[in-house]
Design a protein around this motif. Structure first.
Motif, PDB file in Angstrom:
ATOM      1  N   VAL A 137      34.561  43.970  40.981  1.00  0.00           N
ATOM      2  CA  VAL A 137      35.354  43.440  39.862  1.00  0.00           C
ATOM      3  C   VAL A 137      36.071  42.140  40.218  1.00  0.00           C
ATOM      4  N   LYS A 138      36.022  41.758  41.476  1.00  0.00           N
ATOM      5  CA  LYS A 138      36.741  40.555  41.925  1.00  0.00           C
ATOM      6  C   LYS A 138      36.240  39.335  41.153  1.00  0.00           C
ATOM      7  N   GLY A 139      37.184  38.561  40.641  1.00  0.00           N
ATOM      8  CA  GLY A 139      36.834  37.385  39.848  1.00  0.00           C
ATOM      9  C   GLY A 139      36.692  37.658  38.366  1.00  0.00           C
ATOM     10  N   ARG A 140      36.610  38.925  37.997  1.00  0.00           N
ATOM     11  CA  ARG A 140      36.504  39.289  36.567  1.00  0.00           C
ATOM     12  C   ARG A 140      37.747  40.025  36.070  1.00  0.00           C
ATOM     13  N   ALA A 188      38.359  45.805  44.086  1.00  0.00           N
ATOM     14  CA  ALA A 188      37.015  46.205  44.470  1.00  0.00           C
ATOM     15  C   ALA A 188      36.106  44.985  44.374  1.00  0.00           C
ATOM     16  N   ALA A 189      35.129  44.926  45.254  1.00  0.00           N
ATOM     17  CA  ALA A 189      34.221  43.770  45.269  1.00  0.00           C
ATOM     18  C   ALA A 189      33.501  43.610  43.936  1.00  0.00           C
ATOM     19  N   ARG A 226      35.725  59.117  41.882  1.00  0.00           N
ATOM     20  CA  ARG A 226      36.718  58.140  41.456  1.00  0.00           C
ATOM     21  C   ARG A 226      36.781  57.015  42.498  1.00  0.00           C
ATOM     22  N   GLU A 227      36.835  55.781  42.001  1.00  0.00           N
ATOM     23  CA  GLU A 227      36.846  54.637  42.905  1.00  0.00           C
ATOM     24  C   GLU A 227      37.978  53.676  42.562  1.00  0.00           C
ATOM     25  N   LEU A 228      38.418  52.963  43.579  1.00  0.00           N
ATOM     26  CA  LEU A 228      39.461  51.975  43.378  1.00  0.00           C
ATOM     27  C   LEU A 228      38.935  50.799  42.572  1.00  0.00           C
ATOM     28  N   VAL A 229      39.761  50.318  41.639  1.00  0.00           N
ATOM     29  CA  VAL A 229      39.445  49.101  40.897  1.00  0.00           C
ATOM     30  C   VAL A 229      40.343  47.966  41.408  1.00  0.00           C
TER      31      VAL A 229
END
Length: 115
Positions: A63-66, A60-61, A45-48
């Motif tokens: 998803v940044k900008g999206r 998270a890098a 599991r990872e941070l969003v």
């Protein structure tokens, strides 16, 4: 009792958008943070994204900008707007929050990005 209930998952094509929502049973203004995590098959599991009580956000890098996280302290909801979705965004997305030094989780909602 703290409960988090996600909604809004589904199947979309690459490049499309999806919005996830999480209803929290307590006042989210009392939480240290609320946010979204995800877990793809065979991975951890990872941070969003998270948003703190002072509205400071963390992404998270990948998803940044999206993706954009937001909170509504009146409705006690946390939302995740996901744009320009990619196949690698496919995962079960979990809503999470820290309250009184303890982490709470929702049951998860499936997001599948596929053509």
């Amino acid at each position: 009792q703290v409960q988090l209930v996600e909604s809004g998952g589904g199947l979309v094509q690459p490049g499309e958008s999806l919005r996830l929502s999480c209803e929290v049973s307590l006042y989210i203004s009392t939480f240290d943070y609320v946010g979204w995590y995800r877990q793809a098959p065979g991975t951890e599991r990872e941070l969003v994204a998270t948003i703190g009580s002072s509205d400071i956000t963390n992404y998270a890098a990948s998803v940044k900008g999206r993706f954009t996280i937001s909170r509504d302290n009146v409705k006690n909801t946390v939302s995740l707007q996901m744009n320009s979705l990619k196949s690698e965004d496919t995962a079960v997305y979990y809503c999470s929050g820290r309250y009184l030094h303890r982490d709470y989780w929702g049951q998860g909602t499936q997001v599948t990005v596929s053509s």
